[in-house]
Design a protein around this motif. Structure first.
Motif, PDB file in Angstrom:
ATOM      1  N   TRP A 103      -5.267   4.562   4.829  1.00 22.01           N
ATOM      2  CA  TRP A 103      -4.142   3.665   4.551  1.00 22.01           C
ATOM      3  C   TRP A 103      -3.174   4.242   3.530  1.00 22.01           C
ATOM      4  N   SER A 104      -3.652   5.135   2.679  1.00 20.47           N
ATOM      5  CA  SER A 104      -2.779   5.737   1.664  1.00 20.47           C
ATOM      6  C   SER A 104      -1.667   6.581   2.287  1.00 20.47           C
ATOM      7  N   TRP A 106       0.228   5.636   4.531  1.00 14.98           N
ATOM      8  CA  TRP A 106       1.400   4.763   4.686  1.00 14.98           C
ATOM      9  C   TRP A 106       2.284   4.788   3.443  1.00 14.98           C
ATOM     10  N   ALA A 107       1.662   4.850   2.283  1.00 15.72           N
ATOM     11  CA  ALA A 107       2.441   4.916   1.040  1.00 15.72           C
ATOM     12  C   ALA A 107       3.282   6.191   1.019  1.00 15.72           C
ATOM     13  N   TRP A 174       0.863   3.636  -4.418  1.00 18.87           N
ATOM     14  CA  TRP A 174       1.233   2.396  -3.740  1.00 18.87           C
ATOM     15  C   TRP A 174       2.293   1.621  -4.520  1.00 18.87           C
ATOM     16  N   ALA A 177       5.453   3.300  -3.830  1.00 19.62           N
ATOM     17  CA  ALA A 177       5.905   3.000  -2.467  1.00 19.62           C
ATOM     18  C   ALA A 177       6.582   1.633  -2.391  1.00 19.62           C
TER      19      ALA A 177
END
Length: 198
Positions: A103-104, A106-107, A174, A177
């Motif tokens: 998922w990181s 996406w950041a 995050w 982001a």
């Protein structure tokens, strides 16, 4: 012209661009993508030195009245090259835990997409002789982003000294982001007004 191109603020900007392949080299010291502890610490030192030049080139340019067109052009490019390269390296380094994965990613994608969007918008508005000033929040975004990347660069090597190094880096990434999303929207909204007027 040559004197302006090689004043101290511009030399610091050039140094930041040179730092980009040096950071990459740290991850390829063994002939392939492999981040040993030595590579991680070396990359961190180079990245920190490069990040410091980002502050001082602007400071000296204003203090000594040595602003130049080439400096104005290369300064944001140097920042984006450094950030994009580090994010790609961290995403590609899957040998060791502590990179940008799952998922990181996406950041990292949000940050890179925002940089491309804002660069394109600035280029278009420059043709219209419209300047979009950098906001204070955007400066904070850059700072958070740089600190996040610094923690992630040292990553697993830093975890051996301070176990939360990688986790702090991911949390800050995050946060960067999310701030990036807001500032990107802010820039786009300001630019859209001029686009709709055309």
């Amino acid at each position: 012209m040559a004197q302006r191109a090689f004043n101290l603020p511009n030399i610091l900007t050039y140094a930041r661009i040179v730092a980009v392949p040096l950071v990459v080299l740290c991850f390829f010291l063994e002939g392939h993508l492999k981040s040993s502890d030595f590579a991680r610490w070396s990359a961190l030192v180079i990245f920190l030195l490069a990040s410091i030049t980002d502050y001082f080139d602007g400071y000296f340019a204003r203090a000594w009245q040595q602003t130049s067109n080439i400096g104005k052009m290369l300064d944001p490019i140097a920042d984006k090259l450094l950030v994009a390269t580090c994010l790609l390296l961290l995403a590609a380094d899957t040998d060791r835990h502590g990179g940008i994965a799952g998922w990181s990613l996406w950041a990292a994608i949000i940050i890179l997409c925002r940089e491309i969007l804002v660069s394109g918008l600035r280029e278009y508005l420059a043709a219209l002789k419209v300047s979009v000033p950098v906001t204070q929040l955007a400066k904070w975004k850059t700072t958070i982003q740089m600190v996040a990347i610094a923690f992630l660069l040292v990553g697993p090597a830093g975890d051996k000294i301070f176990p939360l190094t990688t986790q702090i880096g991911l949390v800050l990434l995050w946060i960067a982001a999310l701030v990036t999303l807001y500032t990107g929207y802010d820039y786009f909204r300001a630019g859209l007004k001029h686009i709709m007027d055309e």
